[in-house]
Write an enzyme that holds these catalytic residues in place. Structure first.
Site, short mmCIF file in Angstrom:
data_model
loop_
_atom_site.label_atom_id
_atom_site.label_comp_id
_atom_site.label_asym_id
_atom_site.label_seq_id
_atom_site.Cartn_x
_atom_site.Cartn_y
_atom_site.Cartn_z
N ILE A 104 36.45 32.63 33.33
CA ILE A 104 34.98 32.68 33.28
C ILE A 104 34.44 33.90 34.03
O ILE A 104 33.32 34.28 33.85
CB ILE A 104 34.35 31.38 33.84
N LYS A 105 35.23 34.51 34.88
CA LYS A 105 34.84 35.70 35.64
C LYS A 105 33.41 35.62 36.18
O LYS A 105 32.65 36.57 36.10
CB LYS A 105 35.03 36.96 34.79
N ARG A 106 33.06 34.48 36.76
CA ARG A 106 31.75 34.33 37.37
C ARG A 106 31.78 34.89 38.80
O ARG A 106 32.86 35.15 39.36
CB ARG A 106 31.33 32.86 37.40
N ASP B 108 33.47 41.83 31.38
CA ASP B 108 34.90 41.53 31.16
C ASP B 108 35.50 42.72 30.43
O ASP B 108 34.84 43.76 30.30
CB ASP B 108 35.00 40.23 30.34
#
Lengths: 308, 308
Positions: A104-106, B108
């Site tokens: 999710i790369k939050r 991303d």
């Protein structure tokens, strides 16, 4: 959860994770047709096609692998129906006892990171009740905001026995634009790596920390340095296969115990049937092709590890 | 879309954006009770409470402001029902002709950023159809992965007349851990600022670029430097009010044309009724308190700008 991941990697003898990053172009026509017949060419139709596609791959591979890594963006692009299938995929993988790494790369300011953390790996309180909204086992976290943005995830990891992987050096071609910039004689990714080691000390499992790192397969020399810098950090390694990372380079990401790294492949596994190497598989056998690709990837990595 | 934002800022004479970042603790008891009576203390109940809360604030303030900035984490923590209310909030704000800045801080590798971009500000293709899944006007983007991670957003901006704000210097206390590190004599945030200027040249509106920047109100000296470094970049400024940023410091974020910055306040507006200053408002009048807080914020900022 890091202990469970290590345990499953040992049991399956497969330090690999399947990236469930479906694109509609990967889904065989018959699955798309079925879904579109039922729901039309709609967000719901696309989501259903992806769900059927995922289910086939999970059923065909779950006994071989310790973990999956669904990339939420691929679901989020289909709005609410897509995100509902993200959740359905997480739930189904957990039923199969797979460790689920939500890619999710939050990462945000403290209170906001806390909301992401409870939503994805913790429980959100509502009146007298609490709910795990997405319920992944691990999530990936972006470190650009510093400790404030990471600590709320670690707090939730402690409460709910979950883990995170923090982006250190990403696999994409332009990752060096900022990550490789030199600060006091060393690159930013090393500075982030040092922080990951520090954060990791806040929450240790048996041999490895609940706080892991993401280091791309496409930068093996950097991987070697980061491996030494973060000895108790599990490294999640994207970029093998389709992005160009080779097994022989990946040995540097592992510790002497044969552990410490888990290699992701997405397209190379889930869209295997579209590749020359697996041309003998018909579209209807796409899941069998994925199973074969998992077996081949496992053999490729283990053989490289044995030559180390 | 940047032209529309500038136009609306000029028409409303309000360089401010209301952060729709609801926490359940901000929602007055009567709204929570109604929602829980209908849906129970569930994710659906929490989402409904937040929707009713948002609707009250939007209805009470939309004529005063150019834009809103819903923080998706606050919805995502309530899972699918929460995200459905995020979408409902975006749609409702657009019906009221507000510019909607989705505070999503995504970013991303290329193909994944492309999926986020089409999902949030573009259209996703499904067979012969295409759909805008979330349909915000702007989104915030994390730059840690470099140009690869940002360019897909810019491509979608060009196609769909949308915009982005890239994180440069965030408002949180630990933002300096990485962002302030010195590279070749200047801090990382300046290097990111230079990149934002470059990216911005790829897609200009009339006076400002479709590629904006996020610079926290809590670091006014850095804001001053970044303002000069990125003359055609609109700056989204979080951190006013509750996080400690003061109007007198914010003048440095504006250009001589009185434009170039838009100041966000979240808690200070949406939970105004819980603050001493607005104690005369009953919980049932929470939306009126928010309206008053918008008027006060506008006066505060305009008076500081006039003293510049």
């Amino acid at each position: 959860m890091i202990n469970k991941l290590v345990d499953k990697i040992q049991k399956t003898e497969a330090p690999i994770v399947v990236g469930l990053d479906p694109m509609l172009s990967y889904v065989p026509e018959h699955l798309k047709n079925n879904a579109f017949e039922e729901y039309g060419e709609t967000l719901e139709g696309a989501a259903e096609a992806i769900w059927q596609f995922n289910k086939g791959i999970i059923d065909a591979t779950y006994d071989l692998i310790p973990a999956v890594k669904p990339q939420i963006a691929m679901y989020e692009q289909f709005g609410i129906p897509g995100l509902a299938v993200f959740k359905k995929t997480v739930d189904y993988c957990k039923e199969k006892d797979l460790v689920v790494i939500g890619d999710i790369k939050r990462g945000d300011i403290g209170s906001t990171s806390a909301a992401y953390a409870v939503g994805h790996i913790g429980k959100v309180s509502i009146g007298s009740k609490s709910y795990a909204a997405f319920n992944e086992d691990f999530v990936t976290v972006n470190p650009y905001l510093g400790s404030d943005g990471v600590n709320p995830f670690i707090d939730v990891c402690k409460e709910d026995n979950k883990g995170i992987f923090v982006l250190v050096k990403t696999s994409n071609p332009s990752s060096g634009e900022f990550q490789d910039q030199i600060i006091d004689g060393k690159p930013l990714y090393e500075l982030v790596g040092e922080k990951v080691r520090e954060w990791g000390e806040l929450h240790m499992g048996d041999a490895y920390s609940y706080v892991g790192a993401v280091v791309g397969a496409t930068y093996p020399e950097m991987g070697k340095v980061l491996r030494k810098l973060m000895p108790n950090t599990y490294i999640l390694v994207p970029g093998y296969g389709a992005q160009g990372g080779l097994a022989k380079d990946l040995v540097h990401y592992f510790n002497k115990d044969g552990l410490g790294a888990i290699i992701n492949s997405s397209r190379g596994i889930i869209a295997a049937y579209q590749q020359k190497q697996y041309a003998k598989f018909e579209p209807a056998e796409y899941a069998d092709a994925s199973r074969q690709a998992v077996l081949d990837m496992k053999a490729d990595i283990l053989s490289a590890l044995n030559c180390k």
